[in-house]
Design a protein around this motif. Structure first.
Motif, PDB file in Angstrom:
ATOM      1  N   ARG A  22       0.851  -1.192   0.000  1.00  0.00           N
ATOM      2  CA  ARG A  22       0.000   0.000   0.000  1.00  0.00           C
ATOM      3  C   ARG A  22       0.887   1.243   0.000  1.00  0.00           C
ATOM      4  O   ARG A  22       1.842   1.323   0.769  1.00  0.00           O
ATOM      5  CB  ARG A  22      -0.912   0.023   1.230  1.00  0.00           C
ATOM      6  CG  ARG A  22      -2.024  -1.014   1.187  1.00  0.00           C
ATOM      7  CD  ARG A  22      -3.011  -0.824   2.336  1.00  0.00           C
ATOM      8  NE  ARG A  22      -2.409  -1.123   3.621  1.00  0.00           N
ATOM      9  CZ  ARG A  22      -2.298  -0.264   4.630  1.00  0.00           C
ATOM     10  NH1 ARG A  22      -2.740   0.962   4.499  1.00  0.00           N
ATOM     11  NH2 ARG A  22      -1.741  -0.625   5.772  1.00  0.00           N
ATOM     12  N   ALA A  23       0.563   2.183  -0.869  1.00  0.00           N
ATOM     13  CA  ALA A  23       1.327   3.425  -0.973  1.00  0.00           C
ATOM     14  C   ALA A  23       0.388   4.610  -0.838  1.00  0.00           C
ATOM     15  O   ALA A  23      -0.675   4.640  -1.458  1.00  0.00           O
ATOM     16  CB  ALA A  23       2.053   3.486  -2.322  1.00  0.00           C
ATOM     17  N   ILE A  25       0.687   8.399  -1.712  1.00  0.00           N
ATOM     18  CA  ILE A  25       1.638   9.217  -2.467  1.00  0.00           C
ATOM     19  C   ILE A  25       1.159  10.659  -2.636  1.00  0.00           C
ATOM     20  O   ILE A  25       1.549  11.353  -3.579  1.00  0.00           O
ATOM     21  CB  ILE A  25       1.944   8.581  -3.837  1.00  0.00           C
ATOM     22  CG1 ILE A  25       0.668   8.269  -4.616  1.00  0.00           C
ATOM     23  CG2 ILE A  25       2.762   7.315  -3.642  1.00  0.00           C
ATOM     24  CD1 ILE A  25       0.919   7.696  -6.000  1.00  0.00           C
ATOM     25  N   LEU A  50       2.440   1.302   5.921  1.00  0.00           N
ATOM     26  CA  LEU A  50       2.488   1.670   4.512  1.00  0.00           C
ATOM     27  C   LEU A  50       3.833   1.238   3.944  1.00  0.00           C
ATOM     28  O   LEU A  50       4.869   1.402   4.587  1.00  0.00           O
ATOM     29  CB  LEU A  50       2.301   3.174   4.348  1.00  0.00           C
ATOM     30  CG  LEU A  50       0.922   3.719   4.741  1.00  0.00           C
ATOM     31  CD1 LEU A  50       0.953   5.242   4.791  1.00  0.00           C
ATOM     32  CD2 LEU A  50      -0.155   3.233   3.773  1.00  0.00           C
ATOM     33  N   VAL A  52       5.096   2.381   0.941  1.00  0.00           N
ATOM     34  CA  VAL A  52       5.722   3.508   0.244  1.00  0.00           C
ATOM     35  C   VAL A  52       4.904   4.766   0.524  1.00  0.00           C
ATOM     36  O   VAL A  52       3.667   4.712   0.571  1.00  0.00           O
ATOM     37  CB  VAL A  52       5.776   3.266  -1.286  1.00  0.00           C
ATOM     38  CG1 VAL A  52       6.339   4.489  -2.007  1.00  0.00           C
ATOM     39  CG2 VAL A  52       6.608   2.027  -1.610  1.00  0.00           C
ATOM     40  N   ILE A  53       5.591   5.886   0.708  1.00  0.00           N
ATOM     41  CA  ILE A  53       4.913   7.180   0.828  1.00  0.00           C
ATOM     42  C   ILE A  53       5.599   8.173  -0.106  1.00  0.00           C
ATOM     43  O   ILE A  53       6.763   7.990  -0.495  1.00  0.00           O
ATOM     44  CB  ILE A  53       4.921   7.742   2.262  1.00  0.00           C
ATOM     45  CG1 ILE A  53       6.352   7.960   2.765  1.00  0.00           C
ATOM     46  CG2 ILE A  53       4.150   6.826   3.195  1.00  0.00           C
ATOM     47  CD1 ILE A  53       6.431   8.678   4.103  1.00  0.00           C
ATOM     48  N   TYR A 196      -5.131   5.179  -0.538  1.00  0.00           N
ATOM     49  CA  TYR A 196      -3.856   4.545  -0.875  1.00  0.00           C
ATOM     50  C   TYR A 196      -3.970   3.842  -2.224  1.00  0.00           C
ATOM     51  O   TYR A 196      -5.064   3.605  -2.746  1.00  0.00           O
ATOM     52  CB  TYR A 196      -3.433   3.544   0.206  1.00  0.00           C
ATOM     53  CG  TYR A 196      -4.489   2.519   0.553  1.00  0.00           C
ATOM     54  CD1 TYR A 196      -4.621   1.341  -0.177  1.00  0.00           C
ATOM     55  CD2 TYR A 196      -5.376   2.742   1.610  1.00  0.00           C
ATOM     56  CE1 TYR A 196      -5.594   0.414   0.136  1.00  0.00           C
ATOM     57  CE2 TYR A 196      -6.355   1.818   1.922  1.00  0.00           C
ATOM     58  CZ  TYR A 196      -6.462   0.657   1.176  1.00  0.00           C
ATOM     59  OH  TYR A 196      -7.446  -0.259   1.483  1.00  0.00           O
ATOM     60  N   SER A 202       6.638  -4.016  -3.041  1.00  0.00           N
ATOM     61  CA  SER A 202       6.752  -3.241  -1.804  1.00  0.00           C
ATOM     62  C   SER A 202       7.707  -2.063  -1.920  1.00  0.00           C
ATOM     63  O   SER A 202       7.899  -1.350  -0.934  1.00  0.00           O
ATOM     64  CB  SER A 202       7.234  -4.146  -0.662  1.00  0.00           C
ATOM     65  OG  SER A 202       8.510  -4.691  -0.970  1.00  0.00           O
ATOM     66  N   PRO A 204       9.500   1.477  -4.088  1.00  0.00           N
ATOM     67  CA  PRO A 204       9.176   2.542  -5.033  1.00  0.00           C
ATOM     68  C   PRO A 204       9.272   2.102  -6.494  1.00  0.00           C
ATOM     69  O   PRO A 204       8.442   2.505  -7.323  1.00  0.00           O
ATOM     70  CB  PRO A 204      10.208   3.624  -4.707  1.00  0.00           C
ATOM     71  CG  PRO A 204      10.479   3.436  -3.242  1.00  0.00           C
ATOM     72  CD  PRO A 204      10.461   1.943  -3.054  1.00  0.00           C
ATOM     73  N   LEU A 207       6.166   0.246  -7.323  1.00  0.00           N
ATOM     74  CA  LEU A 207       5.045   1.163  -7.492  1.00  0.00           C
ATOM     75  C   LEU A 207       5.136   1.877  -8.836  1.00  0.00           C
ATOM     76  O   LEU A 207       4.134   2.019  -9.542  1.00  0.00           O
ATOM     77  CB  LEU A 207       5.016   2.182  -6.357  1.00  0.00           C
ATOM     78  CG  LEU A 207       3.954   3.275  -6.478  1.00  0.00           C
ATOM     79  CD1 LEU A 207       2.547   2.681  -6.447  1.00  0.00           C
ATOM     80  CD2 LEU A 207       4.123   4.313  -5.383  1.00  0.00           C
TER      81      LEU A 207
END
Length: 265
Positions: A22-23, A25, A50, A52-53, A196, A202, A204, A207
């Motif tokens: 789950r990201a 962004i 999370l 990725v943020i 999200y 998992s 960047p 993503l």
């Protein structure tokens, strides 16, 4: 990946599907117009598991740099993308995987080019919105027709800027075929992870691949975001209107002066 397979943000649950991350962004810190300190953001993103943020303060990357430093110091499993929410003449625009913030208040076409020149991805936040500067359907149609590369669009953003236009955005994206993005647009810590993007993997890079391949899915709409005292929203709006703009002007002046000195040197 159905909505029901992903744990509720903030509950401490993780996805029950192996290999699904789950990201969030679209996040704002108090170095911008948010009310979340970088340290608090790191804590909440870690607690809510999370993967990725992306920190996307308006027109600068100072908040993103600070959060990146804190994540490294804490050795958190959360990974970060440097992002920015660009103020264009036609509405806001998210740049992800960038090194620097494009100059604000330019035509959106120039802002897209500035993001792409850095190898970044372009996402339209709160599209068709009326409460904050947002790209209209007509403008998005025109950009795509002219060949400008837009990578994703916020299908789910729990803020009031997006809620009333959500069905229209989904219908329009059936024609556009842009990557589905879910993001919180959080200005308060309570809302981190309330929206999200679910993606295979998992990291960047995972993503980024999901956005480019259009395989990510917007999540968060299965749970109502936390309700705050109306006074909190009023105070944050005042911060956004009266405190953050002067700081942005100071940053732009310093950046312009530095560029001038480099050219002279």
């Amino acid at each position: 990946m159905d909505d029901e397979t992903v744990g509720r943000p903030g509950s401490g649950d993780t996805s029950s599907v192996a290999g699904v991350g789950r990201a969030d962004i679209h996040l704002h810190t108090n170095l911008g117009d948010g009310w979340i300190s970088p340290a608090r953001l790191v804590q909440i993103a870690t607690d809510r598991q999370l993967a990725v943020i992306a920190v996307t303060d308006h027109d600068h990357v100072e908040g993103a740099r600070r959060v990146e430093e804190l994540l490294a110091r804490r050795d958190s499993p959360v990974q970060m993308i440097t992002g920015v929410e660009v103020s264009t003449r036609q509405g806001h625009l998210l740049g992800l995987f960038v090194e620097r913030a494009p100059r604000p208040l330019r035509p959106v076409e120039e802002s897209i080019d500035a993001i792409k020149e850095q190898g970044g991805l372009v996402v339209v936040p709160h599209p068709l919105g009326t409460l904050v500067p947002s790209l209209s359907r007509r403008k998005i149609d025109a950009l795509l027709t002219a060949g400008y590369e837009i990578d994703g669009i916020e299908i789910y953003n729990p803020s009031p800027a997006n809620a009333s236009r959500r069905d229209a955005v989904r219908a329009a994206n059936e024609e556009w075929g842009l990557a589905e993005i879910g993001a919180s647009d959080a200005h308060f810590w309570q809302h981190v992870g309330a929206g999200y993007t679910r993606f295979a993997g998992s990291t960047p890079d995972d993503l980024r691949r999901a956005i480019l391949d259009r395989t990510g899915r917007a999540g968060g709409q299965e749970h109502r975001p936390a309700r705050l005292n109306p006074a909190a929203y009023v105070a944050q709006c005042a911060w956004s209107w009266f405190v953050d703009p002067p700081r942005r002007m100071i940053r732009r002046h310093r950046a312009s002066r530095s560029e001038h000195q480099v050219r002279r040197g």
